[in-house]
Design an enzyme around this catalytic site. Structure first.
Site, PDB file in Angstrom:
ATOM      1  N   LYS A   1     -26.305 -66.315 -44.108  1.00  0.00           N
ATOM      2  CA  LYS A   1     -27.420 -66.917 -44.854  1.00  0.00           C
ATOM      3  C   LYS A   1     -26.850 -67.770 -45.979  1.00  0.00           C
ATOM      4  CE  LYS A   1     -26.862 -64.227 -48.682  1.00  0.00           C
ATOM      5  NZ  LYS A   1     -26.410 -64.785 -49.987  1.00  0.00           N
TER       6      LYS A   1
ATOM      7  N   ALA B   1     -17.912 -64.272 -49.628  1.00  0.00           N
ATOM      8  CA  ALA B   1     -18.169 -65.708 -49.532  1.00  0.00           C
ATOM      9  C   ALA B   1     -19.574 -66.088 -49.960  1.00  0.00           C
ATOM     10  CB  ALA B   1     -17.926 -66.186 -48.102  1.00  0.00           C
ATOM     11  N   GLY B   2     -20.425 -65.101 -50.273  1.00  0.00           N
ATOM     12  CA  GLY B   2     -21.808 -65.391 -50.647  1.00  0.00           C
ATOM     13  C   GLY B   2     -22.701 -65.711 -49.471  1.00  0.00           C
TER      14      GLY B   2
ATOM     15  N   SER C   1     -23.614 -57.614 -44.849  1.00  0.00           N
ATOM     16  CA  SER C   1     -25.000 -57.125 -44.830  1.00  0.00           C
ATOM     17  C   SER C   1     -25.677 -57.449 -43.511  1.00  0.00           C
ATOM     18  CB  SER C   1     -25.793 -57.754 -45.979  1.00  0.00           C
ATOM     19  OG  SER C   1     -25.288 -57.349 -47.231  1.00  0.00           O
TER      20      SER C   1
ATOM     21  N   ASP D   1     -29.294 -57.278 -50.159  1.00  0.00           N
ATOM     22  CA  ASP D   1     -29.736 -58.340 -49.263  1.00  0.00           C
ATOM     23  C   ASP D   1     -29.852 -57.890 -47.811  1.00  0.00           C
ATOM     24  OD1 ASP D   1     -27.031 -58.089 -48.855  1.00  0.00           O
ATOM     25  OD2 ASP D   1     -26.566 -60.236 -48.956  1.00  0.00           O
TER      26      ASP D   1
END
Length: 274
Positions: free
Chosen positions: A8, A97-98, A103, A136
């Site tokens: 995402k 890496a964000g 998740s 998340d």
């Protein structure tokens, strides 16, 4: 069963307040993108050995027993009965890496086991279980664009097709950012206008300077390369660029397929249409 956990990006990320429980409330838009890990699981031939996880691809760091996939399986076994599994996780999404790779892996195996082994867990309960693994994680149960508030678990679907047919480029500088450190160095504040209002009332070409990621200030000081990559994406013609999550990946949104300058090519981890 084979499934493909998606990454995402965050379109905007505001840290609105620190909570009494130590977590932070945020405001963001989660958007899934077609950049995936690969996850396969089968019933193990040797039920005496318990669950086994084999990992290939990008080195995720840590032991297999500490991987979120195994944590999900152990958590499910506290409440439900199903055969022991042999699991293969091929990592393409970098850790730290964000992009929510870990998740997503956790949520997708949770959904997969529920479906394949007839556990009959409804979506709301799946999200509650996922939340125990990460803030998340619940987003990846439905894995459709959604505005997120609270810790990231309060989700409202985004019905507007904001970025259809736009071209996305992900650049990763190779420096994982610890989310705990990022939150420790943030400065929560409550904005006067909601993120959803800004996003839906302005086209993507007007988001620059308006749609922000509150983690960028810390990340750009700690790792100047991240800020440089963002500026280079704008120079290459991006209509919008932002760091995703707590970093360190930076994405650029383009109106069409774009040829990047040679100095950025070594940092590309994915590019393609939304």
């Amino acid at each position: 069963m084979i499934t493909f956990p998606r990454a995402k990006i965050n379109v905007g990320l505001r840290i609105t307040e620190k909570r009494r429980d130590g977590f932070h409330n945020i405001e963001t838009l989660f958007c899934p993108i077609p950049f995936c890990d690969a996850l396969e699981f089968v019933v193990s031939d040797d039920q005496d050995n318990g669950d086994v996880l084999v990992m290939t691809g990008i080195e995720p760091g840590g032991s297999t027993e500490d991987n979120l996939v195994m944590k999900v399986v152990r958590k499910l076994r506290e409440r439900y009965h199903f055969p022991y599994l042999k699991i293969h996780l091929h990592k393409a999404i970098p850790a730290g890496a964000g992009l929510g790779g870990g998740s997503s892996d956790a949520a997708f195996i949770l959904k997969g086991i529920n479906r394949c082994h007839g556990l009959n867990i409804d979506n709301d309960k799946l999200k509650n279980i996922a939340l125990e693994l990460g803030s998340d994680c619940p987003f990846f149960i439905d894995c459709t664009p959604a505005y997120a508030t609270g810790r990231g678990e309060i989700l409202v679907p985004c019905e507007k097709q904001l970025l259809t047919n736009h071209y996305l480029v992900l650049l990763n500088p190779g420096v994982p950012i610890d989310t705990v450190d990022a939150y420790r160095n943030c400065h929560p504040s409550k904005p006067s206008v909601s993120l959803s209002s800004l996003i839906e009332n302005h086209p993507a070409g007007q988001w620059r300077g308006m749609i922000l990621n509150d983690f960028e200030e810390y990340a750009f000081v700690r790792y100047p390369l991240i800020g440089m990559l963002k500026e280079e994406l704008y120079r290459a013609g991006a209509i919008f660029s932002l760091m995703s999550g707590s970093g360190s990946t930076v994405y650029g949104i383009f109106r069409g397929k774009q040829k990047l300058p040679d100095k950025l090519k070594e940092y590309v981890i994915w590019k393609g249409l939304f």
